[in-house]
Every structure is written in structure tokens, then in C-alpha cells.
Design a protein around this motif. Structure first.
Motif, short mmCIF file in Angstrom:
data_model
loop_
_atom_site.label_atom_id
_atom_site.label_comp_id
_atom_site.label_asym_id
_atom_site.label_seq_id
_atom_site.Cartn_x
_atom_site.Cartn_y
_atom_site.Cartn_z
N GLY A 41 34.29 64.64 38.33
CA GLY A 41 34.11 64.38 39.75
C GLY A 41 32.69 64.06 40.19
N GLU A 42 31.81 63.70 39.24
CA GLU A 42 30.44 63.35 39.63
C GLU A 42 30.18 61.86 39.37
OE1 GLU A 42 27.26 65.21 37.47
OE2 GLU A 42 27.94 64.50 35.52
N ILE A 165 37.78 46.61 39.29
CA ILE A 165 37.98 48.04 39.56
C ILE A 165 39.46 48.33 39.75
CG2 ILE A 165 37.44 49.94 41.13
CD1 ILE A 165 34.80 48.44 41.80
N LEU A 166 40.15 47.46 40.49
CA LEU A 166 41.59 47.65 40.68
C LEU A 166 42.34 47.60 39.35
CD1 LEU A 166 42.14 45.52 43.91
CD2 LEU A 166 42.55 47.98 43.68
N LYS A 167 41.90 46.74 38.43
CA LYS A 167 42.54 46.64 37.12
C LYS A 167 42.56 48.00 36.41
CE LYS A 167 41.29 43.53 34.16
NZ LYS A 167 40.41 42.56 33.43
N ILE A 168 41.41 48.67 36.40
CA ILE A 168 41.36 49.93 35.66
C ILE A 168 42.03 51.07 36.42
CG2 ILE A 168 39.34 49.26 34.29
CD1 ILE A 168 37.59 50.92 36.07
N LEU A 169 42.01 51.01 37.76
CA LEU A 169 42.72 52.03 38.54
C LEU A 169 44.23 51.87 38.36
CD1 LEU A 169 40.63 51.96 41.85
CD2 LEU A 169 40.66 53.79 40.12
N TYR A 170 44.71 50.64 38.28
CA TYR A 170 46.13 50.37 38.06
C TYR A 170 46.60 50.97 36.74
CZ TYR A 170 50.30 47.57 36.91
OH TYR A 170 51.57 47.17 36.53
N ARG A 171 45.72 51.02 35.76
CA ARG A 171 46.06 51.58 34.45
C ARG A 171 45.82 53.08 34.37
NH1 ARG A 171 45.30 46.55 34.54
NH2 ARG A 171 46.21 45.10 33.03
N GLY A 172 45.50 53.70 35.52
CA GLY A 172 45.43 55.15 35.58
C GLY A 172 44.09 55.75 35.21
N ALA A 173 43.01 55.02 35.32
CA ALA A 173 41.70 55.52 34.92
C ALA A 173 41.25 56.67 35.81
CB ALA A 173 40.67 54.41 34.94
N GLU A 174 40.78 57.74 35.17
CA GLU A 174 40.16 58.87 35.86
C GLU A 174 38.65 58.91 35.59
OE1 GLU A 174 41.56 60.98 38.03
OE2 GLU A 174 43.45 59.89 37.84
N ILE A 175 38.25 58.32 34.47
CA ILE A 175 36.82 58.21 34.11
C ILE A 175 36.47 56.73 34.14
CG2 ILE A 175 35.11 58.61 32.31
CD1 ILE A 175 37.05 60.86 31.27
N LEU A 176 35.58 56.33 35.05
CA LEU A 176 35.26 54.92 35.26
C LEU A 176 33.82 54.66 34.83
CD1 LEU A 176 37.55 55.76 37.40
CD2 LEU A 176 36.87 53.71 38.62
N ILE A 177 33.64 53.67 33.97
CA ILE A 177 32.31 53.29 33.49
C ILE A 177 31.94 51.95 34.14
CG2 ILE A 177 30.89 52.79 31.47
CD1 ILE A 177 33.17 54.17 29.81
N PHE A 178 30.78 51.90 34.80
CA PHE A 178 30.28 50.68 35.41
C PHE A 178 29.01 50.26 34.70
CE2 PHE A 178 32.96 52.51 38.64
CZ PHE A 178 33.51 51.43 39.31
N ASP A 179 29.03 49.07 34.08
CA ASP A 179 27.88 48.58 33.33
C ASP A 179 27.08 47.60 34.20
OD1 ASP A 179 26.03 47.84 31.46
OD2 ASP A 179 27.43 46.84 30.11
N GLU A 180 25.91 48.04 34.67
CA GLU A 180 25.04 47.21 35.52
C GLU A 180 25.87 46.57 36.65
OE1 GLU A 180 21.89 47.22 35.25
OE2 GLU A 180 21.35 47.59 33.16
N GLY A 204 38.50 62.23 43.35
CA GLY A 204 38.48 63.00 42.11
C GLY A 204 38.10 62.23 40.87
N LYS A 205 37.71 60.96 41.02
CA LYS A 205 37.33 60.18 39.85
C LYS A 205 35.95 60.59 39.35
CE LYS A 205 41.04 57.65 40.48
NZ LYS A 205 42.25 57.85 39.64
N THR A 206 35.74 60.42 38.04
CA THR A 206 34.44 60.65 37.40
C THR A 206 33.84 59.30 37.08
OG1 THR A 206 35.25 62.72 36.44
CG2 THR A 206 33.28 61.72 35.43
#
Length: 530
Positions: A41-42, A165-180, A204-206
């Protein structure tokens, strides 16, 4: 950090723990026994210079690479991630610096691609209606405004990122990595992204946020891990640190965060633009009657939201786009609609905003990319043949000067990180070999660069200005425009809203001009308020 730190953590509160990660490539040790942990959650920043190993570390978390050594724990459980599918199944998603979208498909089709809702006998057909409904509901839940029926090729970069972002949320991502994630965004789009990240955190996403922009770290993150040369140099709470301390940890020395330049009187006019009119790729008027000059020994900055004609202006000036009306003069010589080669030979160099399309040949080695446009000139060419020794000597010097990593001039340019590719282009165009340019057109010179490289390039641009070279600077970074420019031209819908000196205005007033208010209106509003 203690290599045995995982055993000493309460893993029930840890979303990601990576212990002793080692990743060796043929020419570089990218990760050297790295320890990294992210709490549930951070928003956690992962910062460091280009080549520090940040993206490599996260590519291993996402399954694009396999660690040579080390262990990975997800939500307290030791795991082995053999590919992106494993990562996705574990609730990990990654938004890459260069988006992975299909241009000729709609937003909704891109979001569900590979996991489409099905209908009909044996579920043979994609259920387009249900796909649209799913994407609309997701976008509303997380505040990700998109046009689900628009084609990717027709939407701005900021919306393309929301699709990712929607692509990974649609697949149920709870841990999201953003590269630059802000490397290709305007200031307004960056603000929108930050709002989205806070909404994701509230849900509640990390989030792991890879960046080198310290103002963004301070604005949006909870904790920071700093990497340098493949190792972790520290981990701190954001509220307990400051940009200067983080910069020191990133670079290993004191870094000058402000540009220092002396007041300098500009000389005679070098570049003159008269009543310029230019069309875009849709044959629409995009530069409308623009006139200005750039003088010897000054930097003229162009500020404006992306898509307001800056790209077409630069392409017309540098010979990459036809001028419909108006004239372009360099030292009094009319270069209107001359070829890019003729313009370069007249004394103009160009750092393009799109390094892949305009700045490099990705399949060629670094040393060849470092002489593109100069390959027919001495000392690189002798009697019609490339002087490979001179080329490689020059290339080695540029690689050392600009700290291009890895320091291997034979490496294929496409295998470099984005930031190091940018260093190749900038290094080539502002290295005054074999002849010194009269004017340099600089588009987004520090896009994707780390703080040490930004400092070096800013100093180099100021040095060129002090030598009497004229510079036209186009940047989406307002801080960069304010810091470097002697004069600022504000663009809106292909017109100049006003010309100001940096000390005459603040960011809010520049913002009003970027939104279409002329300088006279902004000055009048300021007078009314006082």
C-alpha cells in the motif's frame, strides 16, 4: 543493508522483498547483490542514474529477466518468476517507458488484448460490448479517463499511458511498477498521473515508481531506495530526506541542482524566422505566422504544452518539414525549404525530440551513431573512406565525457537504456568536432536522463552559449526553460502568446500563456490584482 535482512523483516507487511539479487550481462554487472523491499500500500521510489540497475531489477520482478543469484518474496512467500505470465498471475503489472500498444486497435481492444471476454458457440468470438463495459467501469473506478472507442494512434501520450495502466489493472495487478512514467508527459499530464497514483494507493495498490526526477520523488512517494552502479546505496523515508541528499546518494558527490549562468549581452542575429506557416501530417495549419530571432550567445526557450506546433516548427527549421509560407535565415542566408544536409552544412545542428525516429540507427554500434551526419567530414572520412581509428577515438572520448553506460563503443545502440541512447544523441550534436556549430536547435535534451547527466548537459549548453553559439531550446520541463533561457517564447496553437525574460514572470503566469492568454492579458491581470 544486511544481506540477511529478509529473515529479520515482518514479511506480513511486505508486498515485495528481493534478497541478494545478482544480474550479470556480458559487458556489465547490472545488479550486484541488491536488497530491495516494498511495503504493502505504499508508493516507493526507485531512483538512480541511467545504468544504475533500476530497470534491470524491476524487469526481474516482472519476469523479463531471471536473476543469476538471489531470492524473491511476494506477499511473504518465496517465489520463482520465470516470465511475465508468472508475474501477472502473482498480481504484478508493469508500465514500461516505451508503451506496448497496438496503434490500429481501439483503447478497449488494447486493454483486453490476450484476455478478451468471449461469446458465442465455444466462446469463439470476442464480446466487444462486454469489453467496452469492463473498460468503462475500470476507468471510472480509478479515475482513468479514456475514450474506449478511440484508436491508439489518434490519442495523446498521456491517454496512452492510462491505457497501459488499465491493461494491468484488468489483469488483476496489485503491485504496479512504473518505469520512468513521466518521461514523455507534459506538466499537466504528470499532475494527472499523480492524482491517479494516489487513487490507486487509496484502493490498496502497491506502487514502485522508477524515476530520476527528485521533485517527483518528494511530491508523490512514501519511501525511496537509491541505487548506484548496480548497488543499493540507501533507503529512506521521503519525509526524512531532501533532493540534495538524494542527489548525493545517486551520484556519489555533491550535485549542482540549480543552473549557474552569468548575465550576458547577446550579439548579432544568427537565426531569423519570418512569418512562418507550417502544416502538420494531417495537412492542418499548425504553425501560424511565427516570427522571432535567436542571437549569438543566447538561449531562447520555447515553452508550451506538447502538440501546439513546437515539433512542426523545429522540423521546418531543420529541413525535415516543408514551409508553406515565410522565411528562415541563418546568418542572413535564406535556408527556407533547404534539405537537412544543406542546413547542417550551413552551421546548424539539431538534437531531435524523438531519438529513435530522428536521432539514431538502432541496429548500428554506438561508435557509428556518434558520427552520424559527420561521417563525410574530416577526420572521420579520408579520400572517401571511413577512418575507423579516428571514429573510434572520437567515440571513446564522447562516451567518457558523457558517461554513456556501458562504456562499450561497439555495443549496438538499440541495446542501451533510453537515457544512455539520449546521451549518445546529445553527445554527438554538441561535441564541436570537426566544426563548431553556429546555432543548435535543442528539443527535449534531458528527456529520460538522470540528474548527473542533466547537470552535465545544462553546463555544456551554458558553455556553448558563453562561446557565442546561438541556441533554440524546446522543452516540456518548465524548470529547464526557466533555468537555461535568456528569453522565453510561449507557444499556444502555433502562435507566440508572448516573449518574456525568466525573471519577469512566474510559473503561474507562464501557465496562463500556455493556455492561450496573451502576454498583455497576463500583465493586465497582474496589474489589476496589485
Amino acid at each position: 543493508m544486511d544481506l540477511n535482512y529478509v529473515e529479520n523483516l515482518d514479511l506480513s507487511g511486505i508486498a515485495v522483498a528481493m534478497k541478494g539479487i545478482v544480474k550479470q550481462f556480458p559487458s556489465v554487472l547490472a545488479n550486484d547483490h541488491v536488497n530491495f523491499e516494498v511495503r504493502k500500500g505504499e508508493i516507493h521510489a526507485l531512483v538512480g542514474e541511467n545504468g544504475a540497475g533500476k530497470t534491470t531489477l524491476m524487469n526481474q520482478l516482472y519476469g523479463l529477466y531471471t536473476p543469476d543469484e538471489g531470492e524473491v518474496f511476494i506477499n511473504g512467500r518465496k517465489t520463482i518468476i520465470n516470465g511475465p505470465k508468472d508475474a501477472i498471475d502473482m498480481g504484478i503489472g508493469m508500465v514500461h517507458q516505451h508503451f506496448m500498444l497496438v496503434d490500429n486497435q481501439t483503447v478497449a481492444e488494447n486493454v483486453v488484448l490476450g484476455s478478451e471476454p468471449r461469446r458465442g458457440p465455444l466462446k469463439l468470438f470476442m464480446d466487444s460490448g462486454r469489453a467496452r463495459k469492463i473498460v468503462i467501469e475500470l476507468s471510472k473506478k480509478y479515475g482513468l479517463a479514456v475514450d474506449v472507442d478511440a484508436y491508439i494512434e489518434d490519442i495523446p501520450v498521456g491517454m496512452q499511458q492510462r491505457v497501459e495502466i488499465l491493461k494491468i489493472l484488468y489483469r488483476g495487478a496489485e503491485i504496479l511498477i512504473f518505469d520512468e512514467p513521466t518521461a514523455v508527459l507534459t506538466p499537466q499530464e504528470t499532475e494527472e498521473l499523480f492524482k491517479i497514483l494516489l487513487v490507486l494507493k487509496e484502493n490498496g495498490k502497491t506502487i514502485v515508481f522508477i524515476t530520476h526526477k527528485l521533485n517527483e520523488v518528494m511530491a508523490i512517494t512514501d519511501r525511496v531506495t537509491v541505487m548506484r552502479l548496480g548497488k543499493v546505496t540507501g533507503q529512506v523515508n521521503t519525509k526524512d530526506t531532501n533532493p540534495r541528499q538524494l542527489a548525493n546518494m545517486m551520484v556519489g558527490r555533491e550535485v549542482l541542482l540549480r543552473v549557474e549562468k552569468e548575465e550576458k549581452k547577446a550579439g548579432e542575429t544568427v537565426l531569423e524566422i519570418k512569418d512562418l506557416h507550417v502544416k502538420d501530417n494531417r495537412n492542418l495549419d499548425t504553425v501560424n505566422g511565427v516570427s522571432f530571432v535567436v542571437r549569438r550567445g543566447e538561449i531562447v526557450g520555447i515553452a508550451g504544452v506538447a502538440g501546439n506546433g513546437q515539433t512542426e516548427l523545429v522540423e521546418a527549421i531543420t529541413g525535415l518539414r516543408k514551409v508553406e509560407k515565410g522565411r528562415i535565415f541563418l546568418n542572413g542566408e535564406d535556408l527556407t525549404n533547404h534539405t537537412a544536409l544543406e542546413i547542417r552544412e550551413a552551421g546548424m545542428t539539431h538534437i531531435p525530440e524523438d531519438r529513435h525516429k530522428r536521432g539514431m540507427i538502432m541496429q548500428y554500434p554506438v561508435y557509428y551513431n556518434l558520427i552520424l551526419g559527420k561521417q563525410d567530414e574530416e577526420p572521420f572520412s579520408q579520400e572517401g573512406f571511413i577512418n575507423l581509428k579516428a571514429v573510434k577515438t572520437f567515440a571513446s572520448d564522447v562516451v567518457e565525457t558523457f558517461d554513456i553506460r556501458p562504456k562499450n563503443i561497439n555495443m549496438i545502440a538499440g541495446n542501451l537504456s533510453g537515457g544512455n541512447q539520449q546521451k549518445v544523441v546529445v553527445g554527438r550534436e554538441i561535441s564541436i568536432v570537426p566544426i563548431e556549430p553556429k546555432v543548435v536547435v535543442v528539443s527535449q535534451p534531458t528527456r529520460g536522463l538522470d540528474i548527473g547527466a542533466i547537470e552535465f548537459i545544462h553546463k555544456t549548453l551554458i558553455s556553448m552559449r558563453d562561446k557565442g553559439i546561438a541556441l533554440l531550446l524546446i522543452s516540456m520541463e518548465l524548470d529547464e526553460i526557466f533555468s537555461l533561457s535568456d528569453r522565453i517564447l510561449v507557444f499556444y496553437e502555433g502562435q507566440i502568446m508572448g516573449e518574456v525574460a525568466p525573471h519577469e514572470v512566474n510559473r503561474e503566469e507562464i501557465g496562463l500563456m500556455m493556455a492561450g492568454h496573451k502576454k498583455t492579458e497576463v500583465v493586465r491581470e497582474r496589474s489589476d490584482e496589485s
